[in-house]
Write a protein that holds these residues in place. Structure first.
Motif, short mmCIF file in Angstrom:
data_model
loop_
_atom_site.label_atom_id
_atom_site.label_comp_id
_atom_site.label_asym_id
_atom_site.label_seq_id
_atom_site.Cartn_x
_atom_site.Cartn_y
_atom_site.Cartn_z
N SER A 114 0.93 -1.33 0.21
CA SER A 114 0.86 0.07 -0.07
C SER A 114 1.16 1.30 -0.26
CB SER A 114 -1.05 0.15 0.97
OG SER A 114 -1.71 -1.27 1.25
N ILE A 115 1.87 1.39 0.66
CA ILE A 115 2.52 2.52 0.64
C ILE A 115 3.59 2.38 -0.04
CG2 ILE A 115 5.16 3.40 1.71
CD1 ILE A 115 3.53 2.27 4.52
N LEU A 116 3.77 1.83 -1.17
CA LEU A 116 4.41 1.81 -2.56
C LEU A 116 3.84 2.10 -3.60
CD1 LEU A 116 7.20 0.60 -3.54
CD2 LEU A 116 6.08 -1.43 -4.24
N SER A 117 2.68 1.92 -3.19
CA SER A 117 1.59 2.22 -3.88
C SER A 117 1.53 3.80 -4.53
CB SER A 117 0.32 1.61 -4.15
OG SER A 117 -1.11 2.29 -5.03
N TRP A 118 0.98 4.50 -2.44
CA TRP A 118 0.87 5.67 -2.30
C TRP A 118 2.11 6.73 -2.87
CZ3 TRP A 118 -0.61 3.74 2.98
CH2 TRP A 118 -2.23 3.10 2.75
N LEU A 167 6.05 14.38 -0.04
CA LEU A 167 5.85 12.94 -0.86
C LEU A 167 5.05 12.16 0.84
CD1 LEU A 167 5.22 10.99 -2.50
CD2 LEU A 167 7.90 10.26 -2.25
N VAL A 168 5.85 12.63 1.69
CA VAL A 168 5.27 12.13 3.08
C VAL A 168 3.96 12.08 3.94
CG1 VAL A 168 5.66 11.89 5.04
CG2 VAL A 168 8.10 11.91 4.55
N SER A 169 3.78 12.92 3.29
CA SER A 169 2.27 14.41 3.50
C SER A 169 1.27 13.69 2.82
CB SER A 169 2.85 15.99 3.44
OG SER A 169 3.08 16.51 4.16
N TYR A 170 1.50 13.27 1.52
CA TYR A 170 0.84 12.76 1.05
C TYR A 170 0.17 11.57 1.25
CZ TYR A 170 -1.36 10.85 -3.97
OH TYR A 170 -2.20 10.07 -4.75
N VAL A 171 1.08 10.98 1.14
CA VAL A 171 0.67 9.03 1.53
C VAL A 171 0.68 9.12 3.32
CG1 VAL A 171 3.06 7.37 2.46
CG2 VAL A 171 3.55 8.42 0.56
N ILE A 172 1.00 10.24 3.87
CA ILE A 172 0.24 9.45 6.11
C ILE A 172 -1.70 10.39 5.01
CG2 ILE A 172 -0.11 10.99 7.61
CD1 ILE A 172 3.46 10.83 7.96
N ALA A 173 -1.45 11.51 3.90
CA ALA A 173 -3.49 11.23 3.57
C ALA A 173 -3.53 10.67 3.44
CB ALA A 173 -3.03 12.75 2.74
#
Length: 221
Positions: A33-37, A165-171
């Protein structure tokens, strides 16, 4: 701008995201999931801020008007040069009208074309070049980011976009957890960060290049 640094990996993003999400053990957020995000986030970044600029140089071939994109994933073309001279870009429709007006018999050719247009990944030059020029065609373009296949791979976006990018993935993780308010807040943080970096790039470029002058060294390649 100075050369970009690319030192972070998907693992760095995953570690920061899991810490921010409260999932240090990795029990809630799967690597897949993290990889896809991450891949989605990289595309969002580059679509908003065209930061992955690249250049390709190839031969001009006598009698050949059509040229394919490079193997890179081209997001947009910024400029096309032949022997250091920038060509005028036209839309396909405008190019058809121009060619019909200039060359109704379709016989016109020239050592150096004047215009180019792109359709379905093919760049077309007009007039058709009548001379082969080694390394005479230069393409300046913005590239799409390469998808990560594993978290240990290097990110395709530079280090200064790591926090965004971290903010996007956390969202995305918060949305999956149905914490929609927090997810929307993180997405706003992501967008604000992109806007801030875009503005910084613009100011930096304007301060360094207050006027654009022709460089005689660019005349031949």
């Amino acid at each position: 701008m100075p050369a970009e640094e690319f030192t972070h990996t998907g693992t760095d993003v995953a570690s920061r995201v899991r810490t921010g999400f409260g999932d240090s053990s990795g029990a809630q957020l799967a690597d897949s999931s993290i990889l896809s995000w991450i891949n989605d986030g990289q595309r969002e970044i580059v679509n908003s801020n065209p930061i992955l600029r690249a250049t390709k140089i190839t031969d001009v071939v006598a009698g050949q008007s059509d040229y394919s994109f490079p193997n890179d994933k081209v997001l947009s073309i910024e400029a096309l040069y032949i022997s250091g001279y920038p060509l005028t870009n036209l839309s396909p429709q405008a190019a058809r009208e121009y060619i019909q007006a200039q060359d109704p018999a379709k016989l016109l050719n020239s050592e150096r074309p004047d215009v180019w247009y792109e359709r379905a990944g093919i760049i077309t030059l007009f007039p058709v070049p009548n001379k082969t020029i080694s390394n005479g065609l230069k393409l300046e373009y913005v590239s799409n980011p390469i998808n990560l296949s594993v978290l240990s791979s290097a990110l395709a976006v530079p280090d200064r976009y790591f926090n965004e990018l971290v903010s996007y993935v956390i969202a995305q993780a918060l949305e999956m957890d149905e914490n929609y308010d927090a997810s929307n807040m993180k997405l706003r943080q992501f967008r604000d960060g992109l806007d801030r970096l875009s503005t910084k790039d613009t100011i930096s470029q304007d301060s360094q290049y207050t006027a654009v002058m022709a460089d005689p060294a660019d005349a031949w390649y």
